[in-house]
Design a protein around this motif. Structure first.
Motif, PDB file in Angstrom:
ATOM      1  N   LEU A   1       0.956  -1.348   0.092  1.00  0.00           N
ATOM      2  CA  LEU A   1      -0.006  -0.234   0.048  1.00  0.00           C
ATOM      3  C   LEU A   1       0.922   1.382  -0.063  1.00  0.00           C
TER       4      LEU A   1
ATOM      5  N   ASN B   1       4.237   3.517  -4.917  1.00  0.00           N
ATOM      6  CA  ASN B   1       3.640   4.305  -5.606  1.00  0.00           C
ATOM      7  C   ASN B   1       3.487   3.877  -7.184  1.00  0.00           C
ATOM      8  N   GLU B   2       2.955   4.457  -8.002  1.00  0.00           N
ATOM      9  CA  GLU B   2       2.422   3.699  -9.382  1.00  0.00           C
ATOM     10  C   GLU B   2       3.651   3.190  -9.785  1.00  0.00           C
TER      11      GLU B   2
ATOM     12  N   LEU C   1       5.061   0.036  -8.203  1.00  0.00           N
ATOM     13  CA  LEU C   1       3.849  -1.272  -8.403  1.00  0.00           C
ATOM     14  C   LEU C   1       4.144  -1.777  -9.851  1.00  0.00           C
TER      15      LEU C   1
ATOM     16  N   THR D   1      -1.152  -3.981  -9.910  1.00  0.00           N
ATOM     17  CA  THR D   1      -1.875  -2.599 -10.098  1.00  0.00           C
ATOM     18  C   THR D   1      -2.139  -2.148  -8.744  1.00  0.00           C
ATOM     19  N   HIS D   2      -2.650  -1.093  -8.606  1.00  0.00           N
ATOM     20  CA  HIS D   2      -3.179  -0.642  -7.198  1.00  0.00           C
ATOM     21  C   HIS D   2      -4.347  -1.491  -6.734  1.00  0.00           C
TER      22      HIS D   2
ATOM     23  N   ARG E   1      -4.168  -3.464  -3.155  1.00  0.00           N
ATOM     24  CA  ARG E   1      -5.131  -3.200  -2.159  1.00  0.00           C
ATOM     25  C   ARG E   1      -5.749  -4.753  -1.781  1.00  0.00           C
TER      26      ARG E   1
END
Length: 81
Positions: free
Chosen positions: A50, A53-54, A57, A63-64, A68
């Motif tokens: 978490l 950052n983009e 990742l 992906t975000h 999650r």
């Protein structure tokens, strides 16, 4: 010619009321602690996703939304509860 039969004990001693040896108790306690340590490390790793950052990742190929989803699994308790 008679054959002697050999039996193998398959019932754990504790299930028939015999005391469990101190060494066996220590072994199971150490195993439980190792299991908790493993779960705690896995939890930390999932929560750390978490904080990425983009770009970070993308570097690890998730992906975000996937981060999650993994972080939501960050329980140290077994799923049986």
């Amino acid at each position: 010619m008679g054959a002697d039969m050999v039996t193998i004990d398959t019932i754990p001693a504790e299930s028939i009321g015999e005391p469990v040896s101190a060494a066996r108790k220590r072994f199971s306690v150490l195993g439980a602690l190792a299991g908790l340590q493993f779960r705690w490390a896995k939890r930390r790793s999932r929560l750390a996703l978490l904080e990425l950052n983009e770009h970070q990742l993308r570097d690890i190929g998730i992906t975000h939304e996937e981060a999650r989803h993994e972080a939501a699994k960050a329980s140290i308790l077994p799923r049986m509860l």
